[in-house]
Write a protein that holds these residues in place. Sequence first.
Motif, PDB file in Angstrom:
ATOM      1  N   HIS A  60     100.565 150.436  68.598  1.00 49.13           N
ATOM      2  CA  HIS A  60     100.710 150.635  67.144  1.00 49.13           C
ATOM      3  C   HIS A  60     100.890 152.124  66.849  1.00 49.13           C
ATOM      4  O   HIS A  60     101.716 152.522  66.023  1.00 49.13           O
ATOM      5  N   TYR A  61     100.121 152.967  67.566  1.00 50.13           N
ATOM      6  CA  TYR A  61     100.209 154.415  67.346  1.00 50.13           C
ATOM      7  C   TYR A  61     101.633 154.899  67.603  1.00 50.13           C
ATOM      8  O   TYR A  61     102.236 155.583  66.772  1.00 50.13           O
ATOM      9  N   LEU A  62     102.187 154.489  68.754  1.00 48.98           N
ATOM     10  CA  LEU A  62     103.532 154.963  69.132  1.00 48.98           C
ATOM     11  C   LEU A  62     104.588 154.449  68.151  1.00 48.98           C
ATOM     12  O   LEU A  62     105.468 155.202  67.706  1.00 48.98           O
ATOM     13  N   GLU A  63     104.426 153.206  67.744  1.00 53.02           N
ATOM     14  CA  GLU A  63     105.377 152.602  66.783  1.00 53.02           C
ATOM     15  C   GLU A  63     105.337 153.401  65.471  1.00 53.02           C
ATOM     16  O   GLU A  63     106.374 153.809  64.941  1.00 53.02           O
ATOM     17  N   SER A  64     104.140 153.713  65.004  1.00 53.36           N
ATOM     18  CA  SER A  64     103.993 154.480  63.747  1.00 53.36           C
ATOM     19  C   SER A  64     104.520 155.904  63.918  1.00 53.36           C
ATOM     20  O   SER A  64     105.259 156.418  63.076  1.00 53.36           O
ATOM     21  N   MET A  65     104.172 156.543  65.042  1.00 51.98           N
ATOM     22  CA  MET A  65     104.593 157.935  65.273  1.00 51.98           C
ATOM     23  C   MET A  65     106.111 158.042  65.426  1.00 51.98           C
ATOM     24  O   MET A  65     106.701 159.044  65.067  1.00 51.98           O
ATOM     25  N   ARG A  66     106.752 156.975  65.930  1.00 52.31           N
ATOM     26  CA  ARG A  66     108.222 157.026  66.049  1.00 52.31           C
ATOM     27  C   ARG A  66     108.847 157.117  64.654  1.00 52.31           C
ATOM     28  O   ARG A  66     109.826 157.843  64.443  1.00 52.31           O
ATOM     29  N   GLU A  67     108.240 156.458  63.675  1.00 43.85           N
ATOM     30  CA  GLU A  67     108.769 156.523  62.299  1.00 43.85           C
ATOM     31  C   GLU A  67     108.539 157.926  61.722  1.00 43.85           C
ATOM     32  O   GLU A  67     109.410 158.489  61.063  1.00 43.85           O
ATOM     33  N   ILE A  68     107.377 158.505  62.010  1.00 48.89           N
ATOM     34  CA  ILE A  68     107.082 159.862  61.533  1.00 48.89           C
ATOM     35  C   ILE A  68     108.017 160.857  62.229  1.00 48.89           C
ATOM     36  O   ILE A  68     108.606 161.734  61.595  1.00 48.89           O
ATOM     37  N   TYR A  69     108.211 160.670  63.525  1.00 48.43           N
ATOM     38  CA  TYR A  69     109.085 161.549  64.316  1.00 48.43           C
ATOM     39  C   TYR A  69     110.506 161.534  63.747  1.00 48.43           C
ATOM     40  O   TYR A  69     111.149 162.576  63.609  1.00 48.43           O
ATOM     41  N   ALA A  70     110.939 160.325  63.375  1.00 51.26           N
ATOM     42  CA  ALA A  70     112.312 160.167  62.848  1.00 51.26           C
ATOM     43  C   ALA A  70     112.498 160.914  61.533  1.00 51.26           C
ATOM     44  O   ALA A  70     113.616 161.290  61.165  1.00 51.26           O
ATOM     45  N   ALA A  71     111.397 161.183  60.835  1.00 51.85           N
ATOM     46  CA  ALA A  71     111.476 161.870  59.521  1.00 51.85           C
ATOM     47  C   ALA A  71     111.449 163.390  59.668  1.00 51.85           C
ATOM     48  O   ALA A  71     111.574 164.130  58.692  1.00 51.85           O
ATOM     49  N   LEU A  72     111.292 163.877  60.903  1.00 48.36           N
ATOM     50  CA  LEU A  72     111.214 165.331  61.119  1.00 48.36           C
ATOM     51  C   LEU A  72     112.591 165.987  60.991  1.00 48.36           C
ATOM     52  O   LEU A  72     113.552 165.498  61.595  1.00 48.36           O
ATOM     53  N   PRO A  73     112.716 167.082  60.244  1.00 43.45           N
ATOM     54  CA  PRO A  73     113.984 167.829  60.266  1.00 43.45           C
ATOM     55  C   PRO A  73     114.257 168.339  61.691  1.00 43.45           C
ATOM     56  O   PRO A  73     113.334 168.420  62.502  1.00 43.45           O
ATOM     57  N   ASP A  74     115.493 168.672  62.002  1.00 46.16           N
ATOM     58  CA  ASP A  74     115.867 169.056  63.378  1.00 46.16           C
ATOM     59  C   ASP A  74     115.050 170.220  63.915  1.00 46.16           C
ATOM     60  O   ASP A  74     114.694 170.256  65.093  1.00 46.16           O
TER      61      ASP A  74
END
Length: 433
Positions: A200-214
């Motif tokens: 669950h942590y990795l799934e959630s963090m992937r969404e947060i990661y995707a929102a990071l500017p370059d």
Amino acid sequence: MPTNFEISDDFIAEQNSQTRNWIEEDFEHLGKKFRRQNVDIEDLVKKAAAFRVAIPSWGVGTGGTRFARFAGEGEPRDIYEKLEDCGTIFKLVRSTPAVSLHIPWDKPDDASKLRTFAGARGLSFDAMNSNTFQDQPGQTHSYKFGSLTHPDRLVREQAVAHNIECIEIGKTLGSKAHTVWIADGGNFPGQQHFRRALEHYLESMREIYAALPDDWRVFIEHKFYEPAFYSTVINDWGTSYYCARELGPKAFCLVDLGHHAPNVNIEMIVARLIQFGKLAGFHFNDSKYGDDDLDSGSIKPFQLFLIFNELVDAELNSAANFNPAYMLDQSHNVTDPIESLMMSAVELVRAYVQAHLVDRGALTDAQERCDPLIALSTLKQAFTTDVAPILAVARERAGGAIDPLNTYRQSGYRRHKAKERPGKKGVTASGIV
Ligand code: LRH
Ligand code: MN
């Protein structure tokens, strides 16, 4: 509208004039001693002047424990007054030009206005910090049983949305990193399914990661326990490292010194994360037992030196992907937070400059010849060298105070703030902020 009291550059210069003579004397003497060792003291002044550490916005208010918090005089009541105090710290020690905000504790009504206010005090914003370890008034789903790893998708989605909101605020403030520390874990055997929780942590963090500017980084902060007292999802550097690798090149592992079991070899964890190219940086503090959040270098100064020894070794050898973010993360329960933050920043510069004093040729030679005592004494020689004159000269040349603590006390800053910020002194409430 009377402007709020600030310590003037003239006052700092006047205070410096009272102590400059003996600093210069000591500086001269130290310079002579170093010349015998082919060390150029001016090089070390440059190193000291270049060192930077961010101030935690939550550190300028008096901290507390679950038992009590004893509010001090002239406590900052909002983010603008917190930045006033951060500006004062920067004015006196010159190594703290950035502030790390915590959302929603410091959620600005107008982020651009806040950025301008900070800029006027020479301040910028370091890593943002999310908070899914407390429930906010009116919050739909509770984080009582977790956030990014909660069994209920709706709770996880709420926590992901909060982190993305922090990144959005950070973009307006000019921040370039986001720190994620979660309290998720269990108090009872069987309470959490360990593998599902980490998924669950990795799934959630992937969404947060995707929102990071370059050009942003995300910092994963591990902690071995508290507030969960049986299991913690992101409990150690190994789990953090696995997740940072899984997430991608913008994910790194942040080391909070207080987040390790007593006697853990933290400098070795630092060396590992440097070697693996995944060191985010630090939340510096000190501790005797648990996550005590005490002043940096106050309990284990040799450990702090050994950590900087690894950092300087990496710096001098141009380690790959090495760009650590330095931040303080402390709770000041019995001292004036400004004094503790200033002295802690000074302790970090001290450890950094002493680490640059290590004779790395002699150290490597002793290591290769398996001569442990020469290796240790080579480190100890640097650690036991009093570099205070270098730190003071670096501060003064940068417009700061030769003696920040005394200059701050002579200024009566706290007394002035007590008048400007009438508050309920000494009220005992629990909690860290
Ligand atoms: C958790 C922690 C984390 C912050 C909090 C204030 O113990 O170190 O970095 O969010 O303290
Ligand atoms: Mn921390």
